[in-house]
Design a protein around this motif. Structure first.
Motif, PDB file in Angstrom:
ATOM      1  N   PHE A   1      73.285  66.928 109.231  1.00 32.40           N
ATOM      2  CA  PHE A   1      73.936  66.069 110.228  1.00 32.40           C
ATOM      3  C   PHE A   1      75.450  66.009 109.973  1.00 32.40           C
ATOM      4  CE2 PHE A   1      69.708  63.751 110.718  1.00 32.40           C
ATOM      5  CZ  PHE A   1      69.415  64.385 111.900  1.00 32.40           C
ATOM      6  N   TYR A   2      75.825  65.873 108.703  1.00 35.99           N
ATOM      7  CA  TYR A   2      77.242  65.817 108.353  1.00 35.99           C
ATOM      8  C   TYR A   2      77.942  67.118 108.747  1.00 35.99           C
ATOM      9  CZ  TYR A   2      81.518  65.857 105.653  1.00 35.99           C
ATOM     10  OH  TYR A   2      82.828  65.970 105.287  1.00 35.99           O
ATOM     11  N   ASN A   3      77.357  68.243 108.368  1.00 40.86           N
ATOM     12  CA  ASN A   3      77.983  69.529 108.684  1.00 40.86           C
ATOM     13  C   ASN A   3      78.040  69.783 110.189  1.00 40.86           C
ATOM     14  OD1 ASN A   3      78.672  70.159 106.070  1.00 40.86           O
ATOM     15  ND2 ASN A   3      76.872  71.401 105.688  1.00 40.86           N
ATOM     16  N   ASP A   4      77.049  69.297 110.932  1.00 42.54           N
ATOM     17  CA  ASP A   4      77.106  69.394 112.398  1.00 42.54           C
ATOM     18  C   ASP A   4      78.287  68.593 112.942  1.00 42.54           C
ATOM     19  OD1 ASP A   4      74.886  71.025 112.486  1.00 42.54           O
ATOM     20  OD2 ASP A   4      73.505  69.439 113.142  1.00 42.54           O
ATOM     21  N   ALA A   5      78.493  67.393 112.405  1.00 39.70           N
ATOM     22  CA  ALA A   5      79.616  66.566 112.845  1.00 39.70           C
ATOM     23  C   ALA A   5      80.947  67.231 112.494  1.00 39.70           C
ATOM     24  CB  ALA A   5      79.527  65.179 112.211  1.00 39.70           C
ATOM     25  N   VAL A   6      81.017  67.818 111.318  1.00 43.33           N
ATOM     26  CA  VAL A   6      82.242  68.524 110.907  1.00 43.33           C
ATOM     27  C   VAL A   6      82.495  69.710 111.832  1.00 43.33           C
ATOM     28  CG1 VAL A   6      83.260  69.958 109.083  1.00 43.33           C
ATOM     29  CG2 VAL A   6      82.169  67.785 108.503  1.00 43.33           C
ATOM     30  N   ARG A   7      81.449  70.471 112.138  1.00 41.69           N
ATOM     31  CA  ARG A   7      81.595  71.637 113.029  1.00 41.69           C
ATOM     32  C   ARG A   7      82.130  71.221 114.391  1.00 41.69           C
ATOM     33  NH1 ARG A   7      76.359  72.973 114.392  1.00 41.69           N
ATOM     34  NH2 ARG A   7      76.760  71.548 116.097  1.00 41.69           N
ATOM     35  N   ASP A   8      81.553  70.168 114.966  1.00 39.99           N
ATOM     36  CA  ASP A   8      81.986  69.705 116.286  1.00 39.99           C
ATOM     37  C   ASP A   8      83.439  69.222 116.253  1.00 39.99           C
ATOM     38  OD1 ASP A   8      79.431  70.288 117.134  1.00 39.99           O
ATOM     39  OD2 ASP A   8      78.759  68.195 117.170  1.00 39.99           O
ATOM     40  N   THR A   9      83.795  68.495 115.212  1.00 40.44           N
ATOM     41  CA  THR A   9      85.157  67.974 115.096  1.00 40.44           C
ATOM     42  C   THR A   9      86.158  69.103 114.936  1.00 40.44           C
ATOM     43  OG1 THR A   9      84.295  65.959 114.083  1.00 40.44           O
ATOM     44  CG2 THR A   9      86.646  66.405 113.784  1.00 40.44           C
ATOM     45  N   ARG A  10      85.848  70.039 114.052  1.00 37.71           N
ATOM     46  CA  ARG A  10      86.766  71.160 113.830  1.00 37.71           C
ATOM     47  C   ARG A  10      86.887  72.030 115.073  1.00 37.71           C
ATOM     48  NH1 ARG A  10      86.465  72.995 107.625  1.00 37.71           N
ATOM     49  NH2 ARG A  10      87.708  74.680 108.495  1.00 37.71           N
ATOM     50  N   SER A  11      85.793  72.177 115.805  1.00 43.63           N
ATOM     51  CA  SER A  11      85.820  72.991 117.019  1.00 43.63           C
ATOM     52  C   SER A  11      86.807  72.425 118.027  1.00 43.63           C
ATOM     53  CB  SER A  11      84.421  73.057 117.628  1.00 43.63           C
ATOM     54  OG  SER A  11      84.436  73.704 118.867  1.00 43.63           O
ATOM     55  N   LEU A  12      86.771  71.121 118.217  1.00 47.61           N
ATOM     56  CA  LEU A  12      87.708  70.500 119.162  1.00 47.61           C
ATOM     57  C   LEU A  12      89.124  70.480 118.603  1.00 47.61           C
ATOM     58  CD1 LEU A  12      88.242  69.077 121.834  1.00 47.61           C
ATOM     59  CD2 LEU A  12      87.611  66.922 120.725  1.00 47.61           C
ATOM     60  N   ALA A  13      89.260  70.163 117.324  1.00 50.27           N
ATOM     61  CA  ALA A  13      90.593  70.048 116.724  1.00 50.27           C
ATOM     62  C   ALA A  13      91.306  71.393 116.650  1.00 50.27           C
ATOM     63  CB  ALA A  13      90.481  69.438 115.327  1.00 50.27           C
ATOM     64  N   ASP A  14      90.565  72.486 116.628  1.00 51.10           N
ATOM     65  CA  ASP A  14      91.168  73.815 116.517  1.00 51.10           C
ATOM     66  C   ASP A  14      91.616  74.396 117.857  1.00 51.10           C
ATOM     67  OD1 ASP A  14      90.874  73.779 113.809  1.00 51.10           O
ATOM     68  OD2 ASP A  14      89.067  75.020 113.767  1.00 51.10           O
ATOM     69  N   ARG A  15      91.333  73.737 118.932  1.00 56.88           N
ATOM     70  CA  ARG A  15      91.749  74.251 120.241  1.00 56.88           C
ATOM     71  C   ARG A  15      93.271  74.214 120.354  1.00 56.88           C
ATOM     72  NH1 ARG A  15      87.002  71.674 123.968  1.00 56.88           N
ATOM     73  NH2 ARG A  15      85.340  72.896 123.023  1.00 56.88           N
ATOM     74  N   PHE A  16      93.806  75.216 121.033  1.00 50.50           N
ATOM     75  CA  PHE A  16      95.252  75.404 121.091  1.00 50.50           C
ATOM     76  C   PHE A  16      95.991  74.177 121.620  1.00 50.50           C
ATOM     77  CE2 PHE A  16      99.023  76.744 123.506  1.00 50.50           C
ATOM     78  CZ  PHE A  16      99.800  77.200 122.450  1.00 50.50           C
ATOM     79  N   LEU A  17      95.601  73.677 122.785  1.00 49.92           N
ATOM     80  CA  LEU A  17      96.319  72.545 123.378  1.00 49.92           C
ATOM     81  C   LEU A  17      96.166  71.267 122.558  1.00 49.92           C
ATOM     82  CD1 LEU A  17      95.814  73.041 127.223  1.00 49.92           C
ATOM     83  CD2 LEU A  17      97.919  73.302 125.879  1.00 49.92           C
ATOM     84  N   VAL A  18      95.021  71.102 121.928  1.00 47.35           N
ATOM     85  CA  VAL A  18      94.818  69.917 121.086  1.00 47.35           C
ATOM     86  C   VAL A  18      95.778  69.961 119.901  1.00 47.35           C
ATOM     87  CG1 VAL A  18      93.154  68.746 119.578  1.00 47.35           C
ATOM     88  CG2 VAL A  18      92.430  69.593 121.818  1.00 47.35           C
ATOM     89  N   ARG A  19      95.923  71.142 119.294  1.00 46.51           N
ATOM     90  CA  ARG A  19      96.872  71.287 118.179  1.00 46.51           C
ATOM     91  C   ARG A  19      98.314  71.176 118.665  1.00 46.51           C
ATOM     92  NH1 ARG A  19      96.692  76.398 116.090  1.00 46.51           N
ATOM     93  NH2 ARG A  19      95.269  77.088 117.693  1.00 46.51           N
ATOM     94  N   LEU A  20      98.613  71.815 119.798  1.00 44.85           N
ATOM     95  CA  LEU A  20      99.974  71.800 120.330  1.00 44.85           C
ATOM     96  C   LEU A  20     100.451  70.381 120.630  1.00 44.85           C
ATOM     97  CD1 LEU A  20     102.373  73.566 121.408  1.00 44.85           C
ATOM     98  CD2 LEU A  20     101.293  73.341 123.653  1.00 44.85           C
ATOM     99  N   LEU A  21      99.567  69.574 121.211  1.00 38.02           N
ATOM    100  CA  LEU A  21      99.938  68.203 121.581  1.00 38.02           C
ATOM    101  C   LEU A  21      99.669  67.196 120.456  1.00 38.02           C
ATOM    102  CD1 LEU A  21      98.574  68.232 125.246  1.00 38.02           C
ATOM    103  CD2 LEU A  21     100.955  68.517 124.484  1.00 38.02           C
ATOM    104  N   HIS A  22      99.202  67.668 119.310  1.00 34.86           N
ATOM    105  CA  HIS A  22      98.910  66.807 118.152  1.00 34.86           C
ATOM    106  C   HIS A  22      97.973  65.664 118.518  1.00 34.86           C
ATOM    107  CE1 HIS A  22     101.853  68.907 115.740  1.00 34.86           C
ATOM    108  NE2 HIS A  22     102.734  68.777 116.737  1.00 34.86           N
TER     109      HIS A  22
END
Length: 172
Positions: A128-149
Protein backbone atom coordinates in the motif's frame (compact mmCIF):
# COMPACT_ATOMS: atom_id res chain seq x y z
CA UNK A 1 -8.95 44.09 -28.32
CA UNK A 2 -11.43 43.45 -25.50
CA UNK A 3 -12.24 40.06 -27.01
CA UNK A 4 -8.57 39.15 -26.83
CA UNK A 5 -8.39 40.23 -23.19
CA UNK A 6 -11.48 38.17 -22.39
CA UNK A 7 -10.03 35.11 -24.16
CA UNK A 8 -6.72 35.50 -22.31
CA UNK A 9 -8.57 35.92 -19.00
CA UNK A 10 -10.57 32.75 -19.66
CA UNK A 11 -7.40 30.84 -20.54
CA UNK A 12 -5.70 32.15 -17.41
CA UNK A 13 -8.65 31.07 -15.25
CA UNK A 14 -8.64 27.60 -16.84
CA UNK A 15 -4.87 27.20 -16.29
CA UNK A 16 -5.18 28.46 -12.71
CA UNK A 17 -8.03 26.03 -12.02
CA UNK A 18 -6.03 23.16 -13.51
CA UNK A 19 -2.94 24.11 -11.49
CA UNK A 20 -4.99 24.39 -8.31
CA UNK A 21 -6.57 20.97 -8.86
CA UNK A 22 -3.15 19.36 -9.57
CA UNK A 23 -1.61 20.97 -6.48
CA UNK A 24 -4.57 19.85 -4.39
CA UNK A 25 -4.30 16.30 -5.78
CA UNK A 26 -0.57 16.20 -5.08
CA UNK A 27 -1.18 17.38 -1.52
CA UNK A 28 -3.76 14.60 -1.00
CA UNK A 29 -1.32 12.06 -2.40
CA UNK A 30 1.39 13.26 -0.01
CA UNK A 31 -1.05 12.85 2.87
CA UNK A 32 -1.80 9.34 1.59
CA UNK A 33 1.94 8.55 1.58
CA UNK A 34 2.27 9.80 5.17
CA UNK A 35 -0.69 7.71 6.34
CA UNK A 36 0.58 4.65 4.48
CA UNK A 37 3.99 5.10 6.13
CA UNK A 38 2.35 5.23 9.55
CA UNK A 39 0.52 1.98 8.79
CA UNK A 40 3.73 0.36 7.56
CA UNK A 41 5.65 1.51 10.63
CA UNK A 42 2.91 0.10 12.87
CA UNK A 43 3.03 -3.24 11.03
CA UNK A 44 6.82 -3.34 11.36
CA UNK A 45 6.57 -2.55 15.07
CA UNK A 46 4.01 -5.31 15.53
CA UNK A 47 6.34 -7.78 13.84
CA UNK A 48 9.15 -6.64 16.16
CA UNK A 49 6.93 -7.25 19.19
CA UNK A 50 6.14 -10.78 17.97
CA UNK A 51 9.85 -11.40 17.40
CA UNK A 52 10.58 -10.30 20.96
CA UNK A 53 8.00 -12.76 22.26
CA UNK A 54 9.65 -15.49 20.20
CA UNK A 55 13.09 -14.56 21.53
CA UNK A 56 11.73 -14.63 25.06
CA UNK A 57 10.36 -18.12 24.45
CA UNK A 58 13.67 -19.22 22.89
CA UNK A 59 15.67 -17.73 25.77
CA UNK A 60 13.94 -20.13 28.17
CA UNK A 61 15.38 -23.06 26.23
CA UNK A 62 18.03 -25.20 27.86
CA UNK A 63 20.00 -25.37 24.61
CA UNK A 64 22.87 -22.83 24.55
CA UNK A 65 22.74 -22.60 20.73
CA UNK A 66 19.05 -21.64 20.84
CA UNK A 67 19.74 -19.07 23.54
CA UNK A 68 22.54 -17.56 21.44
CA UNK A 69 20.24 -17.44 18.41
CA UNK A 70 17.62 -15.75 20.60
CA UNK A 71 20.10 -13.05 21.63
CA UNK A 72 21.11 -12.48 18.00
CA UNK A 73 17.46 -12.27 16.95
CA UNK A 74 16.71 -9.86 19.80
CA UNK A 75 19.64 -7.68 18.74
CA UNK A 76 18.29 -7.54 15.17
CA UNK A 77 14.81 -6.69 16.47
CA UNK A 78 16.23 -3.88 18.63
CA UNK A 79 18.25 -2.52 15.70
CA UNK A 80 15.18 -2.56 13.45
CA UNK A 81 13.06 -0.88 16.10
CA UNK A 82 15.59 1.92 16.70
CA UNK A 83 16.68 2.45 13.09
CA UNK A 84 15.97 5.86 11.60
CA UNK A 85 13.68 5.88 8.60
CA UNK A 86 16.59 6.15 6.16
CA UNK A 87 18.19 2.95 7.51
CA UNK A 88 15.00 1.05 8.26
CA UNK A 89 15.06 -1.06 5.09
CA UNK A 90 18.47 -2.56 5.88
CA UNK A 91 17.57 -3.18 9.51
CA UNK A 92 14.29 -4.87 8.59
CA UNK A 93 16.04 -7.02 5.98
CA UNK A 94 18.59 -8.07 8.62
CA UNK A 95 15.72 -9.01 10.92
CA UNK A 96 14.10 -11.04 8.13
CA UNK A 97 17.37 -12.89 7.52
CA UNK A 98 17.75 -13.59 11.24
CA UNK A 99 14.18 -14.91 11.36
CA UNK A 100 14.87 -17.20 8.42
CA UNK A 101 17.69 -18.84 10.37
CA UNK A 102 15.36 -19.76 13.24
CA UNK A 103 13.73 -23.17 12.93
CA UNK A 104 9.95 -22.81 13.43
CA UNK A 105 9.61 -26.48 14.39
CA UNK A 106 9.07 -26.85 18.09
CA UNK A 107 7.82 -23.30 18.44
CA UNK A 108 4.30 -22.95 19.87
CA UNK A 109 1.68 -22.93 17.12
CA UNK A 110 0.30 -19.62 18.39
CA UNK A 111 3.67 -17.90 17.93
CA UNK A 112 4.06 -19.34 14.44
CA UNK A 113 0.60 -18.10 13.49
CA UNK A 114 1.18 -14.70 15.10
CA UNK A 115 4.45 -14.22 13.22
CA UNK A 116 2.87 -15.28 9.93
CA UNK A 117 0.04 -12.79 10.50
CA UNK A 118 2.50 -10.01 11.38
CA UNK A 119 4.58 -10.73 8.27
CA UNK A 120 1.45 -10.72 6.09
CA UNK A 121 0.45 -7.34 7.51
CA UNK A 122 3.94 -5.97 6.83
CA UNK A 123 3.76 -7.24 3.25
CA UNK A 124 0.36 -5.63 2.68
CA UNK A 125 1.31 -2.34 4.34
CA UNK A 126 4.51 -2.18 2.27
CA UNK A 127 2.54 -2.70 -0.93
CA UNK A 128 0.00 0.00 0.00
CA UNK A 129 2.83 2.39 0.88
CA UNK A 130 4.71 1.72 -2.35
CA UNK A 131 1.49 2.17 -4.35
CA UNK A 132 1.00 5.57 -2.70
CA UNK A 133 4.61 6.51 -3.44
CA UNK A 134 4.22 5.42 -7.09
CA UNK A 135 1.08 7.52 -7.55
CA UNK A 136 2.64 10.56 -5.89
CA UNK A 137 5.86 10.36 -7.87
CA UNK A 138 3.93 9.83 -11.10
CA UNK A 139 2.05 13.09 -10.65
CA UNK A 140 5.00 15.01 -9.22
CA UNK A 141 7.23 14.02 -12.16
CA UNK A 142 4.96 15.52 -14.80
CA UNK A 143 6.54 18.40 -16.68
CA UNK A 144 3.99 21.13 -15.92
CA UNK A 145 3.72 20.11 -12.28
CA UNK A 146 7.50 20.46 -11.90
CA UNK A 147 7.63 23.64 -14.00
CA UNK A 148 4.97 25.37 -11.89
CA UNK A 149 6.35 23.93 -8.60
CA UNK A 150 2.93 22.59 -7.70
CA UNK A 151 4.50 20.12 -5.26
CA UNK A 152 5.57 22.94 -3.00
CA UNK A 153 8.24 21.98 -0.50
CA UNK A 154 7.13 18.39 -0.01
CA UNK A 155 9.98 15.90 -0.09
CA UNK A 156 9.97 13.33 -2.86
CA UNK A 157 8.75 10.06 -1.31
CA UNK A 158 10.99 7.00 -1.55
CA UNK A 159 9.97 3.41 -2.02
CA UNK A 160 10.37 0.98 0.88
CA UNK A 161 11.83 -2.27 -0.38
CA UNK A 162 12.25 -5.18 1.98
CA UNK A 163 12.26 -8.89 1.43
CA UNK A 164 8.75 -10.11 2.05
CA UNK A 165 9.57 -13.62 3.15
CA UNK A 166 12.79 -15.52 3.29
CA UNK A 167 12.35 -19.24 3.35
CA UNK A 168 14.67 -21.10 5.72
CA UNK A 169 17.82 -22.27 4.04
CA UNK A 170 17.86 -19.64 1.26
CA UNK A 171 19.61 -16.97 3.32
CA UNK A 172 18.06 -14.09 1.42
Amino acid sequence: MTVLVVILAVILVIVAAWAYSRANRLDRLNVRVDLAWQALAAALERRTVVVRVITSWMDNSGDPAVRTAARDLAACADAADRAPRSAREDAENALSRALSRIDPIGRPVGLVAELADAETRVMMARRFYNDAVRDTRSLADRFLVRLLHLGGTAARPEYFEIVERITPGTGG
